[in-house]
Design an enzyme around this catalytic site. Structure first.
Site, PDB file in Angstrom:
ATOM      1  N   THR A 194     -11.164 -27.533 -34.534  1.00 34.71           N
ATOM      2  CA  THR A 194     -12.542 -27.234 -34.635  1.00 34.71           C
ATOM      3  C   THR A 194     -13.146 -27.547 -36.165  1.00 34.71           C
ATOM      4  OG1 THR A 194     -12.259 -25.313 -33.152  1.00 34.71           O
ATOM      5  CG2 THR A 194     -13.910 -25.218 -34.619  1.00 34.71           C
ATOM      6  N   ARG A 222     -14.270 -24.849 -19.232  1.00 34.82           N
ATOM      7  CA  ARG A 222     -13.444 -24.099 -20.256  1.00 34.82           C
ATOM      8  C   ARG A 222     -14.303 -23.939 -21.700  1.00 34.82           C
ATOM      9  NH1 ARG A 222     -11.485 -24.811 -25.830  1.00 34.82           N
ATOM     10  NH2 ARG A 222      -9.645 -23.629 -25.874  1.00 34.82           N
ATOM     11  N   VAL A 223     -14.286 -22.828 -22.177  1.00 29.16           N
ATOM     12  CA  VAL A 223     -14.832 -22.425 -23.413  1.00 29.16           C
ATOM     13  C   VAL A 223     -13.888 -21.548 -24.185  1.00 29.16           C
ATOM     14  CG1 VAL A 223     -16.673 -20.942 -24.587  1.00 29.16           C
ATOM     15  CG2 VAL A 223     -17.195 -22.326 -22.841  1.00 29.16           C
ATOM     16  N   GLY A 224     -13.752 -22.070 -25.548  1.00 27.34           N
ATOM     17  CA  GLY A 224     -12.657 -21.181 -26.378  1.00 27.34           C
ATOM     18  C   GLY A 224     -13.204 -20.642 -27.295  1.00 27.34           C
ATOM     19  N   ASP A 225     -12.457 -19.983 -28.525  1.00 26.45           N
ATOM     20  CA  ASP A 225     -13.058 -19.282 -29.433  1.00 26.45           C
ATOM     21  C   ASP A 225     -14.179 -19.566 -30.333  1.00 26.45           C
ATOM     22  OD1 ASP A 225     -11.073 -20.902 -30.502  1.00 26.45           O
ATOM     23  OD2 ASP A 225     -11.323 -19.868 -32.331  1.00 26.45           O
ATOM     24  N   THR A 245      -9.384 -22.202 -36.119  1.00 22.43           N
ATOM     25  CA  THR A 245      -9.136 -23.592 -35.668  1.00 22.43           C
ATOM     26  C   THR A 245      -7.774 -23.658 -34.901  1.00 22.43           C
ATOM     27  OG1 THR A 245      -9.382 -25.721 -36.052  1.00 22.43           O
ATOM     28  CG2 THR A 245      -8.337 -24.517 -37.612  1.00 22.43           C
ATOM     29  N   GLY A 246      -7.782 -24.304 -34.091  1.00 22.71           N
ATOM     30  CA  GLY A 246      -6.362 -24.484 -33.167  1.00 22.71           C
ATOM     31  C   GLY A 246      -6.664 -24.153 -31.909  1.00 22.71           C
ATOM     32  N   GLY A 248      -7.752 -22.196 -29.025  1.00 21.65           N
ATOM     33  CA  GLY A 248      -8.650 -21.087 -28.908  1.00 21.65           C
ATOM     34  C   GLY A 248      -8.579 -20.011 -28.181  1.00 21.65           C
TER      35      GLY A 248
END
Length: 334
Positions: A194, A222-225, A245-246, A248
């Site tokens: 990110t 898919r959705v991450g953080d 970052t990384g 999520g």
């Protein structure tokens, strides 16, 4: 009550879910308020500063220079991350980003302003500058999150142009991936990273932004953080800000960026807070050996911190005309 501020207030009332933080005192500045929080208040206002995740020096320097010219923190960071969103060689953000398993590039972003407002877009196609779009959601709608086709249609109504995000290079890489369809994110390999950026302007105001294409070859939808308040990004203009970052999924499970800011509220400096947030993840078992997570943070005094699970993470810093690349400390030294 403003609906954007309602979201923030709801998060703040849920501080009890953040295990191990010191109980909050009375409301801002009144008698009986937390002494540790008072320690976070700077005696001297820092000079404008911009920090960002990973090796994004061009973007962070652009933000830093805008801050030095007297631009607001919010304006500076939106312009800063736009540099990487338009960089086809960056496979994690904007145009040229790695697609999902079906070959579609979808982008996520969020922004938080000094007054606590928040805007986010999720799973957006055909729009390069999704950080700027998240700001439009924050400033031009009664909502805080817009997703997919609705967010894309809103973008066109605001003057954003339709652009193909899948470049020949990213399409070629995707077709090569299809031969094995091996889904195994690698630590520090640019398929799940990110760009997050935090800044303090000459008025002492703090703003933050996060923009990403998410996990490479992720499942559709898919959705991450990154676009989720409190996980990928959190800003409290009285205390400081943090961005993650990384991987999520792991950040979401600990509401990591909110945790970092609350730890700073309760007396930790940014470095200590980032380290504790990483420890919350690694305490859950040895799965951390297979993924990377990192945090960067800044407090109201202009102090910064960064920490990662594994080696290889860097933070960019720009202040007083001086760009810096800071190699972060990390947990897993074995």
């Amino acid at each position: 009550m403003n609906r954007r501020k309602f979201i923030q207030n709801t998060v703040l009332t849920g501080t009890g879910i953040v295990a191990g933080t010191v109980a909050l005192g009375c409301e801002g500045g009144k008698e009986g308020s937390n002494d540790a929080f008072a320690k976070t208040q700077p005696l001297i206002k820092p000079s404008p500063i911009s920090i960002s995740t990973w090796n994004t020096s061009s973007a962070n320097n652009a933000s830093g220079k805008l801050l030095e010219q007297g631009n607001s923190a919010l304006d500076a960071i939106i312009s800063g991350v736009a540099v990487e969103e338009a960089n086809e060689e960056n496979t994690t953000v904007g145009i040229g980003a790695t697609p999902d398993r079906e070959g579609n590039v979808t982008l996520d972003a969020c922004v938080m302003s000094p007054d606590g407002d928040y805007g986010a877009v999720l799973a957006v196609e055909n729009i390069v500058h999704v950080a700027a779009l998240a700001r439009k959601v924050m400033e031009e709608t009664p909502h805080v999150i817009m997703a997919s086709k609705g967010a894309e249609e809103f973008a066109y109504s605001q003057g954003f142009k339709k652009e193909k995000l899948l470049t020949p290079a990213s399409e070629k890489a995707w077709k090569e991936w299809l031969k094995t369809s091996d889904y195994k994110p690698e630590i520090n390999i640019e398929n799940h990273d990110t760009i997050g950026m935090l800044a303090i302007d000459d008025k002492g105001d703090i703003a933050g932004v996060c923009t990403t294409s998410g996990l490479g070859y992720k499942m559709k939808g898919r959705v991450g953080d990154s676009p989720i308040i409190g996980s990928g990004l959190f800003v409290d203009n009285e205390v400081g800000a943090a961005v993650a970052t990384g991987m999520g999924e792991e950040v979401l499970k600990t509401v990591g960026s909110f945790l970092v800011v609350e730890l700073m509220r309760n007396g930790m400096n940014p470095q200590e807070a980032c380290e504790e947030a990483i420890h919350r993840i690694i305490k859950k078992g040895d799965r951390y050996k297979n993924f990377q997570v990192a945090y960067i943070a800044i407090n109201k005094a202009g102090e910064t911190g960064s920490y990662a699970i594994h080696d290889g993470f860097t933070m960019m810093k720009h202040q007083d005309g001086k760009p810096e690349v800071i190699v972060s400390d990390y947990y897993n030294k074995i």
